[in-house]
Design a protein around this motif. Sequence first.
Motif, short mmCIF file in Angstrom:
data_model
loop_
_atom_site.label_atom_id
_atom_site.label_comp_id
_atom_site.label_asym_id
_atom_site.label_seq_id
_atom_site.Cartn_x
_atom_site.Cartn_y
_atom_site.Cartn_z
N MET A 238 24.00 21.76 -71.44
CA MET A 238 23.65 21.30 -72.79
C MET A 238 23.60 22.45 -73.80
O MET A 238 22.86 23.43 -73.60
CB MET A 238 22.28 20.61 -72.74
N SER A 239 24.37 22.33 -74.86
CA SER A 239 24.32 23.28 -75.98
C SER A 239 25.16 22.74 -77.14
O SER A 239 26.37 22.52 -77.00
CB SER A 239 24.87 24.65 -75.55
N PRO A 240 24.52 22.48 -78.29
CA PRO A 240 23.07 22.54 -78.53
C PRO A 240 22.37 21.36 -77.86
O PRO A 240 22.99 20.61 -77.11
CB PRO A 240 22.99 22.45 -80.06
N ARG A 241 21.10 21.18 -78.16
CA ARG A 241 20.29 20.15 -77.52
C ARG A 241 20.92 18.78 -77.68
O ARG A 241 21.31 18.36 -78.78
CB ARG A 241 18.88 20.17 -78.12
N TYR A 242 21.05 18.09 -76.52
CA TYR A 242 21.60 16.73 -76.41
C TYR A 242 23.11 16.67 -76.58
O TYR A 242 23.68 15.59 -76.62
CB TYR A 242 20.90 15.76 -77.38
N TYR A 243 23.76 17.83 -76.64
CA TYR A 243 25.23 17.89 -76.66
C TYR A 243 25.66 18.63 -75.39
O TYR A 243 25.38 19.82 -75.22
CB TYR A 243 25.74 18.61 -77.91
N HIS A 244 26.35 17.91 -74.52
CA HIS A 244 26.63 18.43 -73.18
C HIS A 244 28.09 18.89 -73.09
O HIS A 244 29.01 18.08 -73.17
CB HIS A 244 26.31 17.36 -72.13
N GLN A 245 28.25 20.19 -72.89
CA GLN A 245 29.58 20.79 -72.81
C GLN A 245 30.15 20.77 -71.39
O GLN A 245 31.35 20.94 -71.20
CB GLN A 245 29.52 22.25 -73.31
#
Length: 404
Positions: A238-245
């Motif tokens: 996750m980076s940023p929060r709630y965005y999962h790479q």
Amino acid sequence: MSRHSNRTVPISSGHCVDQPAAGPVPLLDVNRGNEAWLGTILEKLDGICRSGHFIGGPHCQELESAIARICQTRFAIGCASGSDALLLALMAIDLKPGDEVIVPSFTFFASVSAITRLGGVPVFVDIDPKTFNLNAELLPHLVTGRTRAIMPVHVFGQCCDMDAVRRVANAHGLRIIEDAAQAIGAGFQGEMAGGMGDIGCISFYPTKNLGGFGDGGMVVCNDRALAERIRLLANHGMSPRYYHQAIGINSRLDAIQAAILCTKLPGLAMSAAGRQRNAMIYHQLFGAAGMQESIGLPEADRRCGHVWNQYTIRIPGGGRDEVRSALAERGVGSEIYYPVPMHRQACFAHLQCDRHSLVETERAAGEVLSLPIFPELTRTEMETVARQLADVLPGNRQPMRKAA
């Protein structure tokens, strides 16, 4: 096993007057090791509890910086356990199903399970009978077109022959994932455990030379891109929060464990020195008693800075389990690391490993016995261990007397 029936352990009368009387000797006494730090630890824990900041924060950052310095690496990333450190390392190199990783079978479960959890295939390498570490001379014969990495395990606190490991890895373009769970602070020809491969994995389990009050781990490396990927994967990708790479896991070191470890960290070198001293005393006691002819004493590679997470002897001739039971009846703690090598574990039966290629691994599993070695162990306690061991060895049943 012993060819001598009247061996004695000479006992020096020059030890400190505050030595306790002989009695039960535990395999490990974590309370003794933690006692000197407990007041400071409790103060820090009170501050954390009042702050409400339990994940990450300054204690974690302080510990990461300190471990990077010890391992001589640029980066260190805290995680939830040494087992997770291994898993994250393999995830970071993008190990895929069917990829092979060369690893010793004579190791703790986590070394191998991290490989199989990702669909990788562990390829077991036999060990050097003197050090219990992987036999690097065998590595070239195990490399195939599917080999992705070598995982040297620095077992019992002594580093593998990393020069030989790196020669093979460099020749075939392989990654090196160091399992340094038992070897923080150990060295090999001036380099430090964890910092000699692509990625190093550390454990802070309470029995380790630097142990917390629960699980904890660290991944170290010199490659910025790898470090960033490991940190991403340890936090759900996750980076940023709630965005999962990426598809990561939840494996973050908590502030409580980090604060405890930071507090104990100044004692790490002294702890290693105490273990080294105790190993030397055991060598002297067993040698003076002639017991080196009936047990196999552990050997330290002269190129290594051995930190003696375990002091592991051999009981040849098939009587190891009986000796351990007899020691337990006399109050002497011991442990078997490891009674069943990984290639014989039920969960890895599908690997269909050829046992004939792991002769030294099989032999070690039937002979090894680890004795108390923790740094707070007293001379009196070590003399008790030596005397009781001499008394219970088959063929050596005469009671040991105290030298004048």
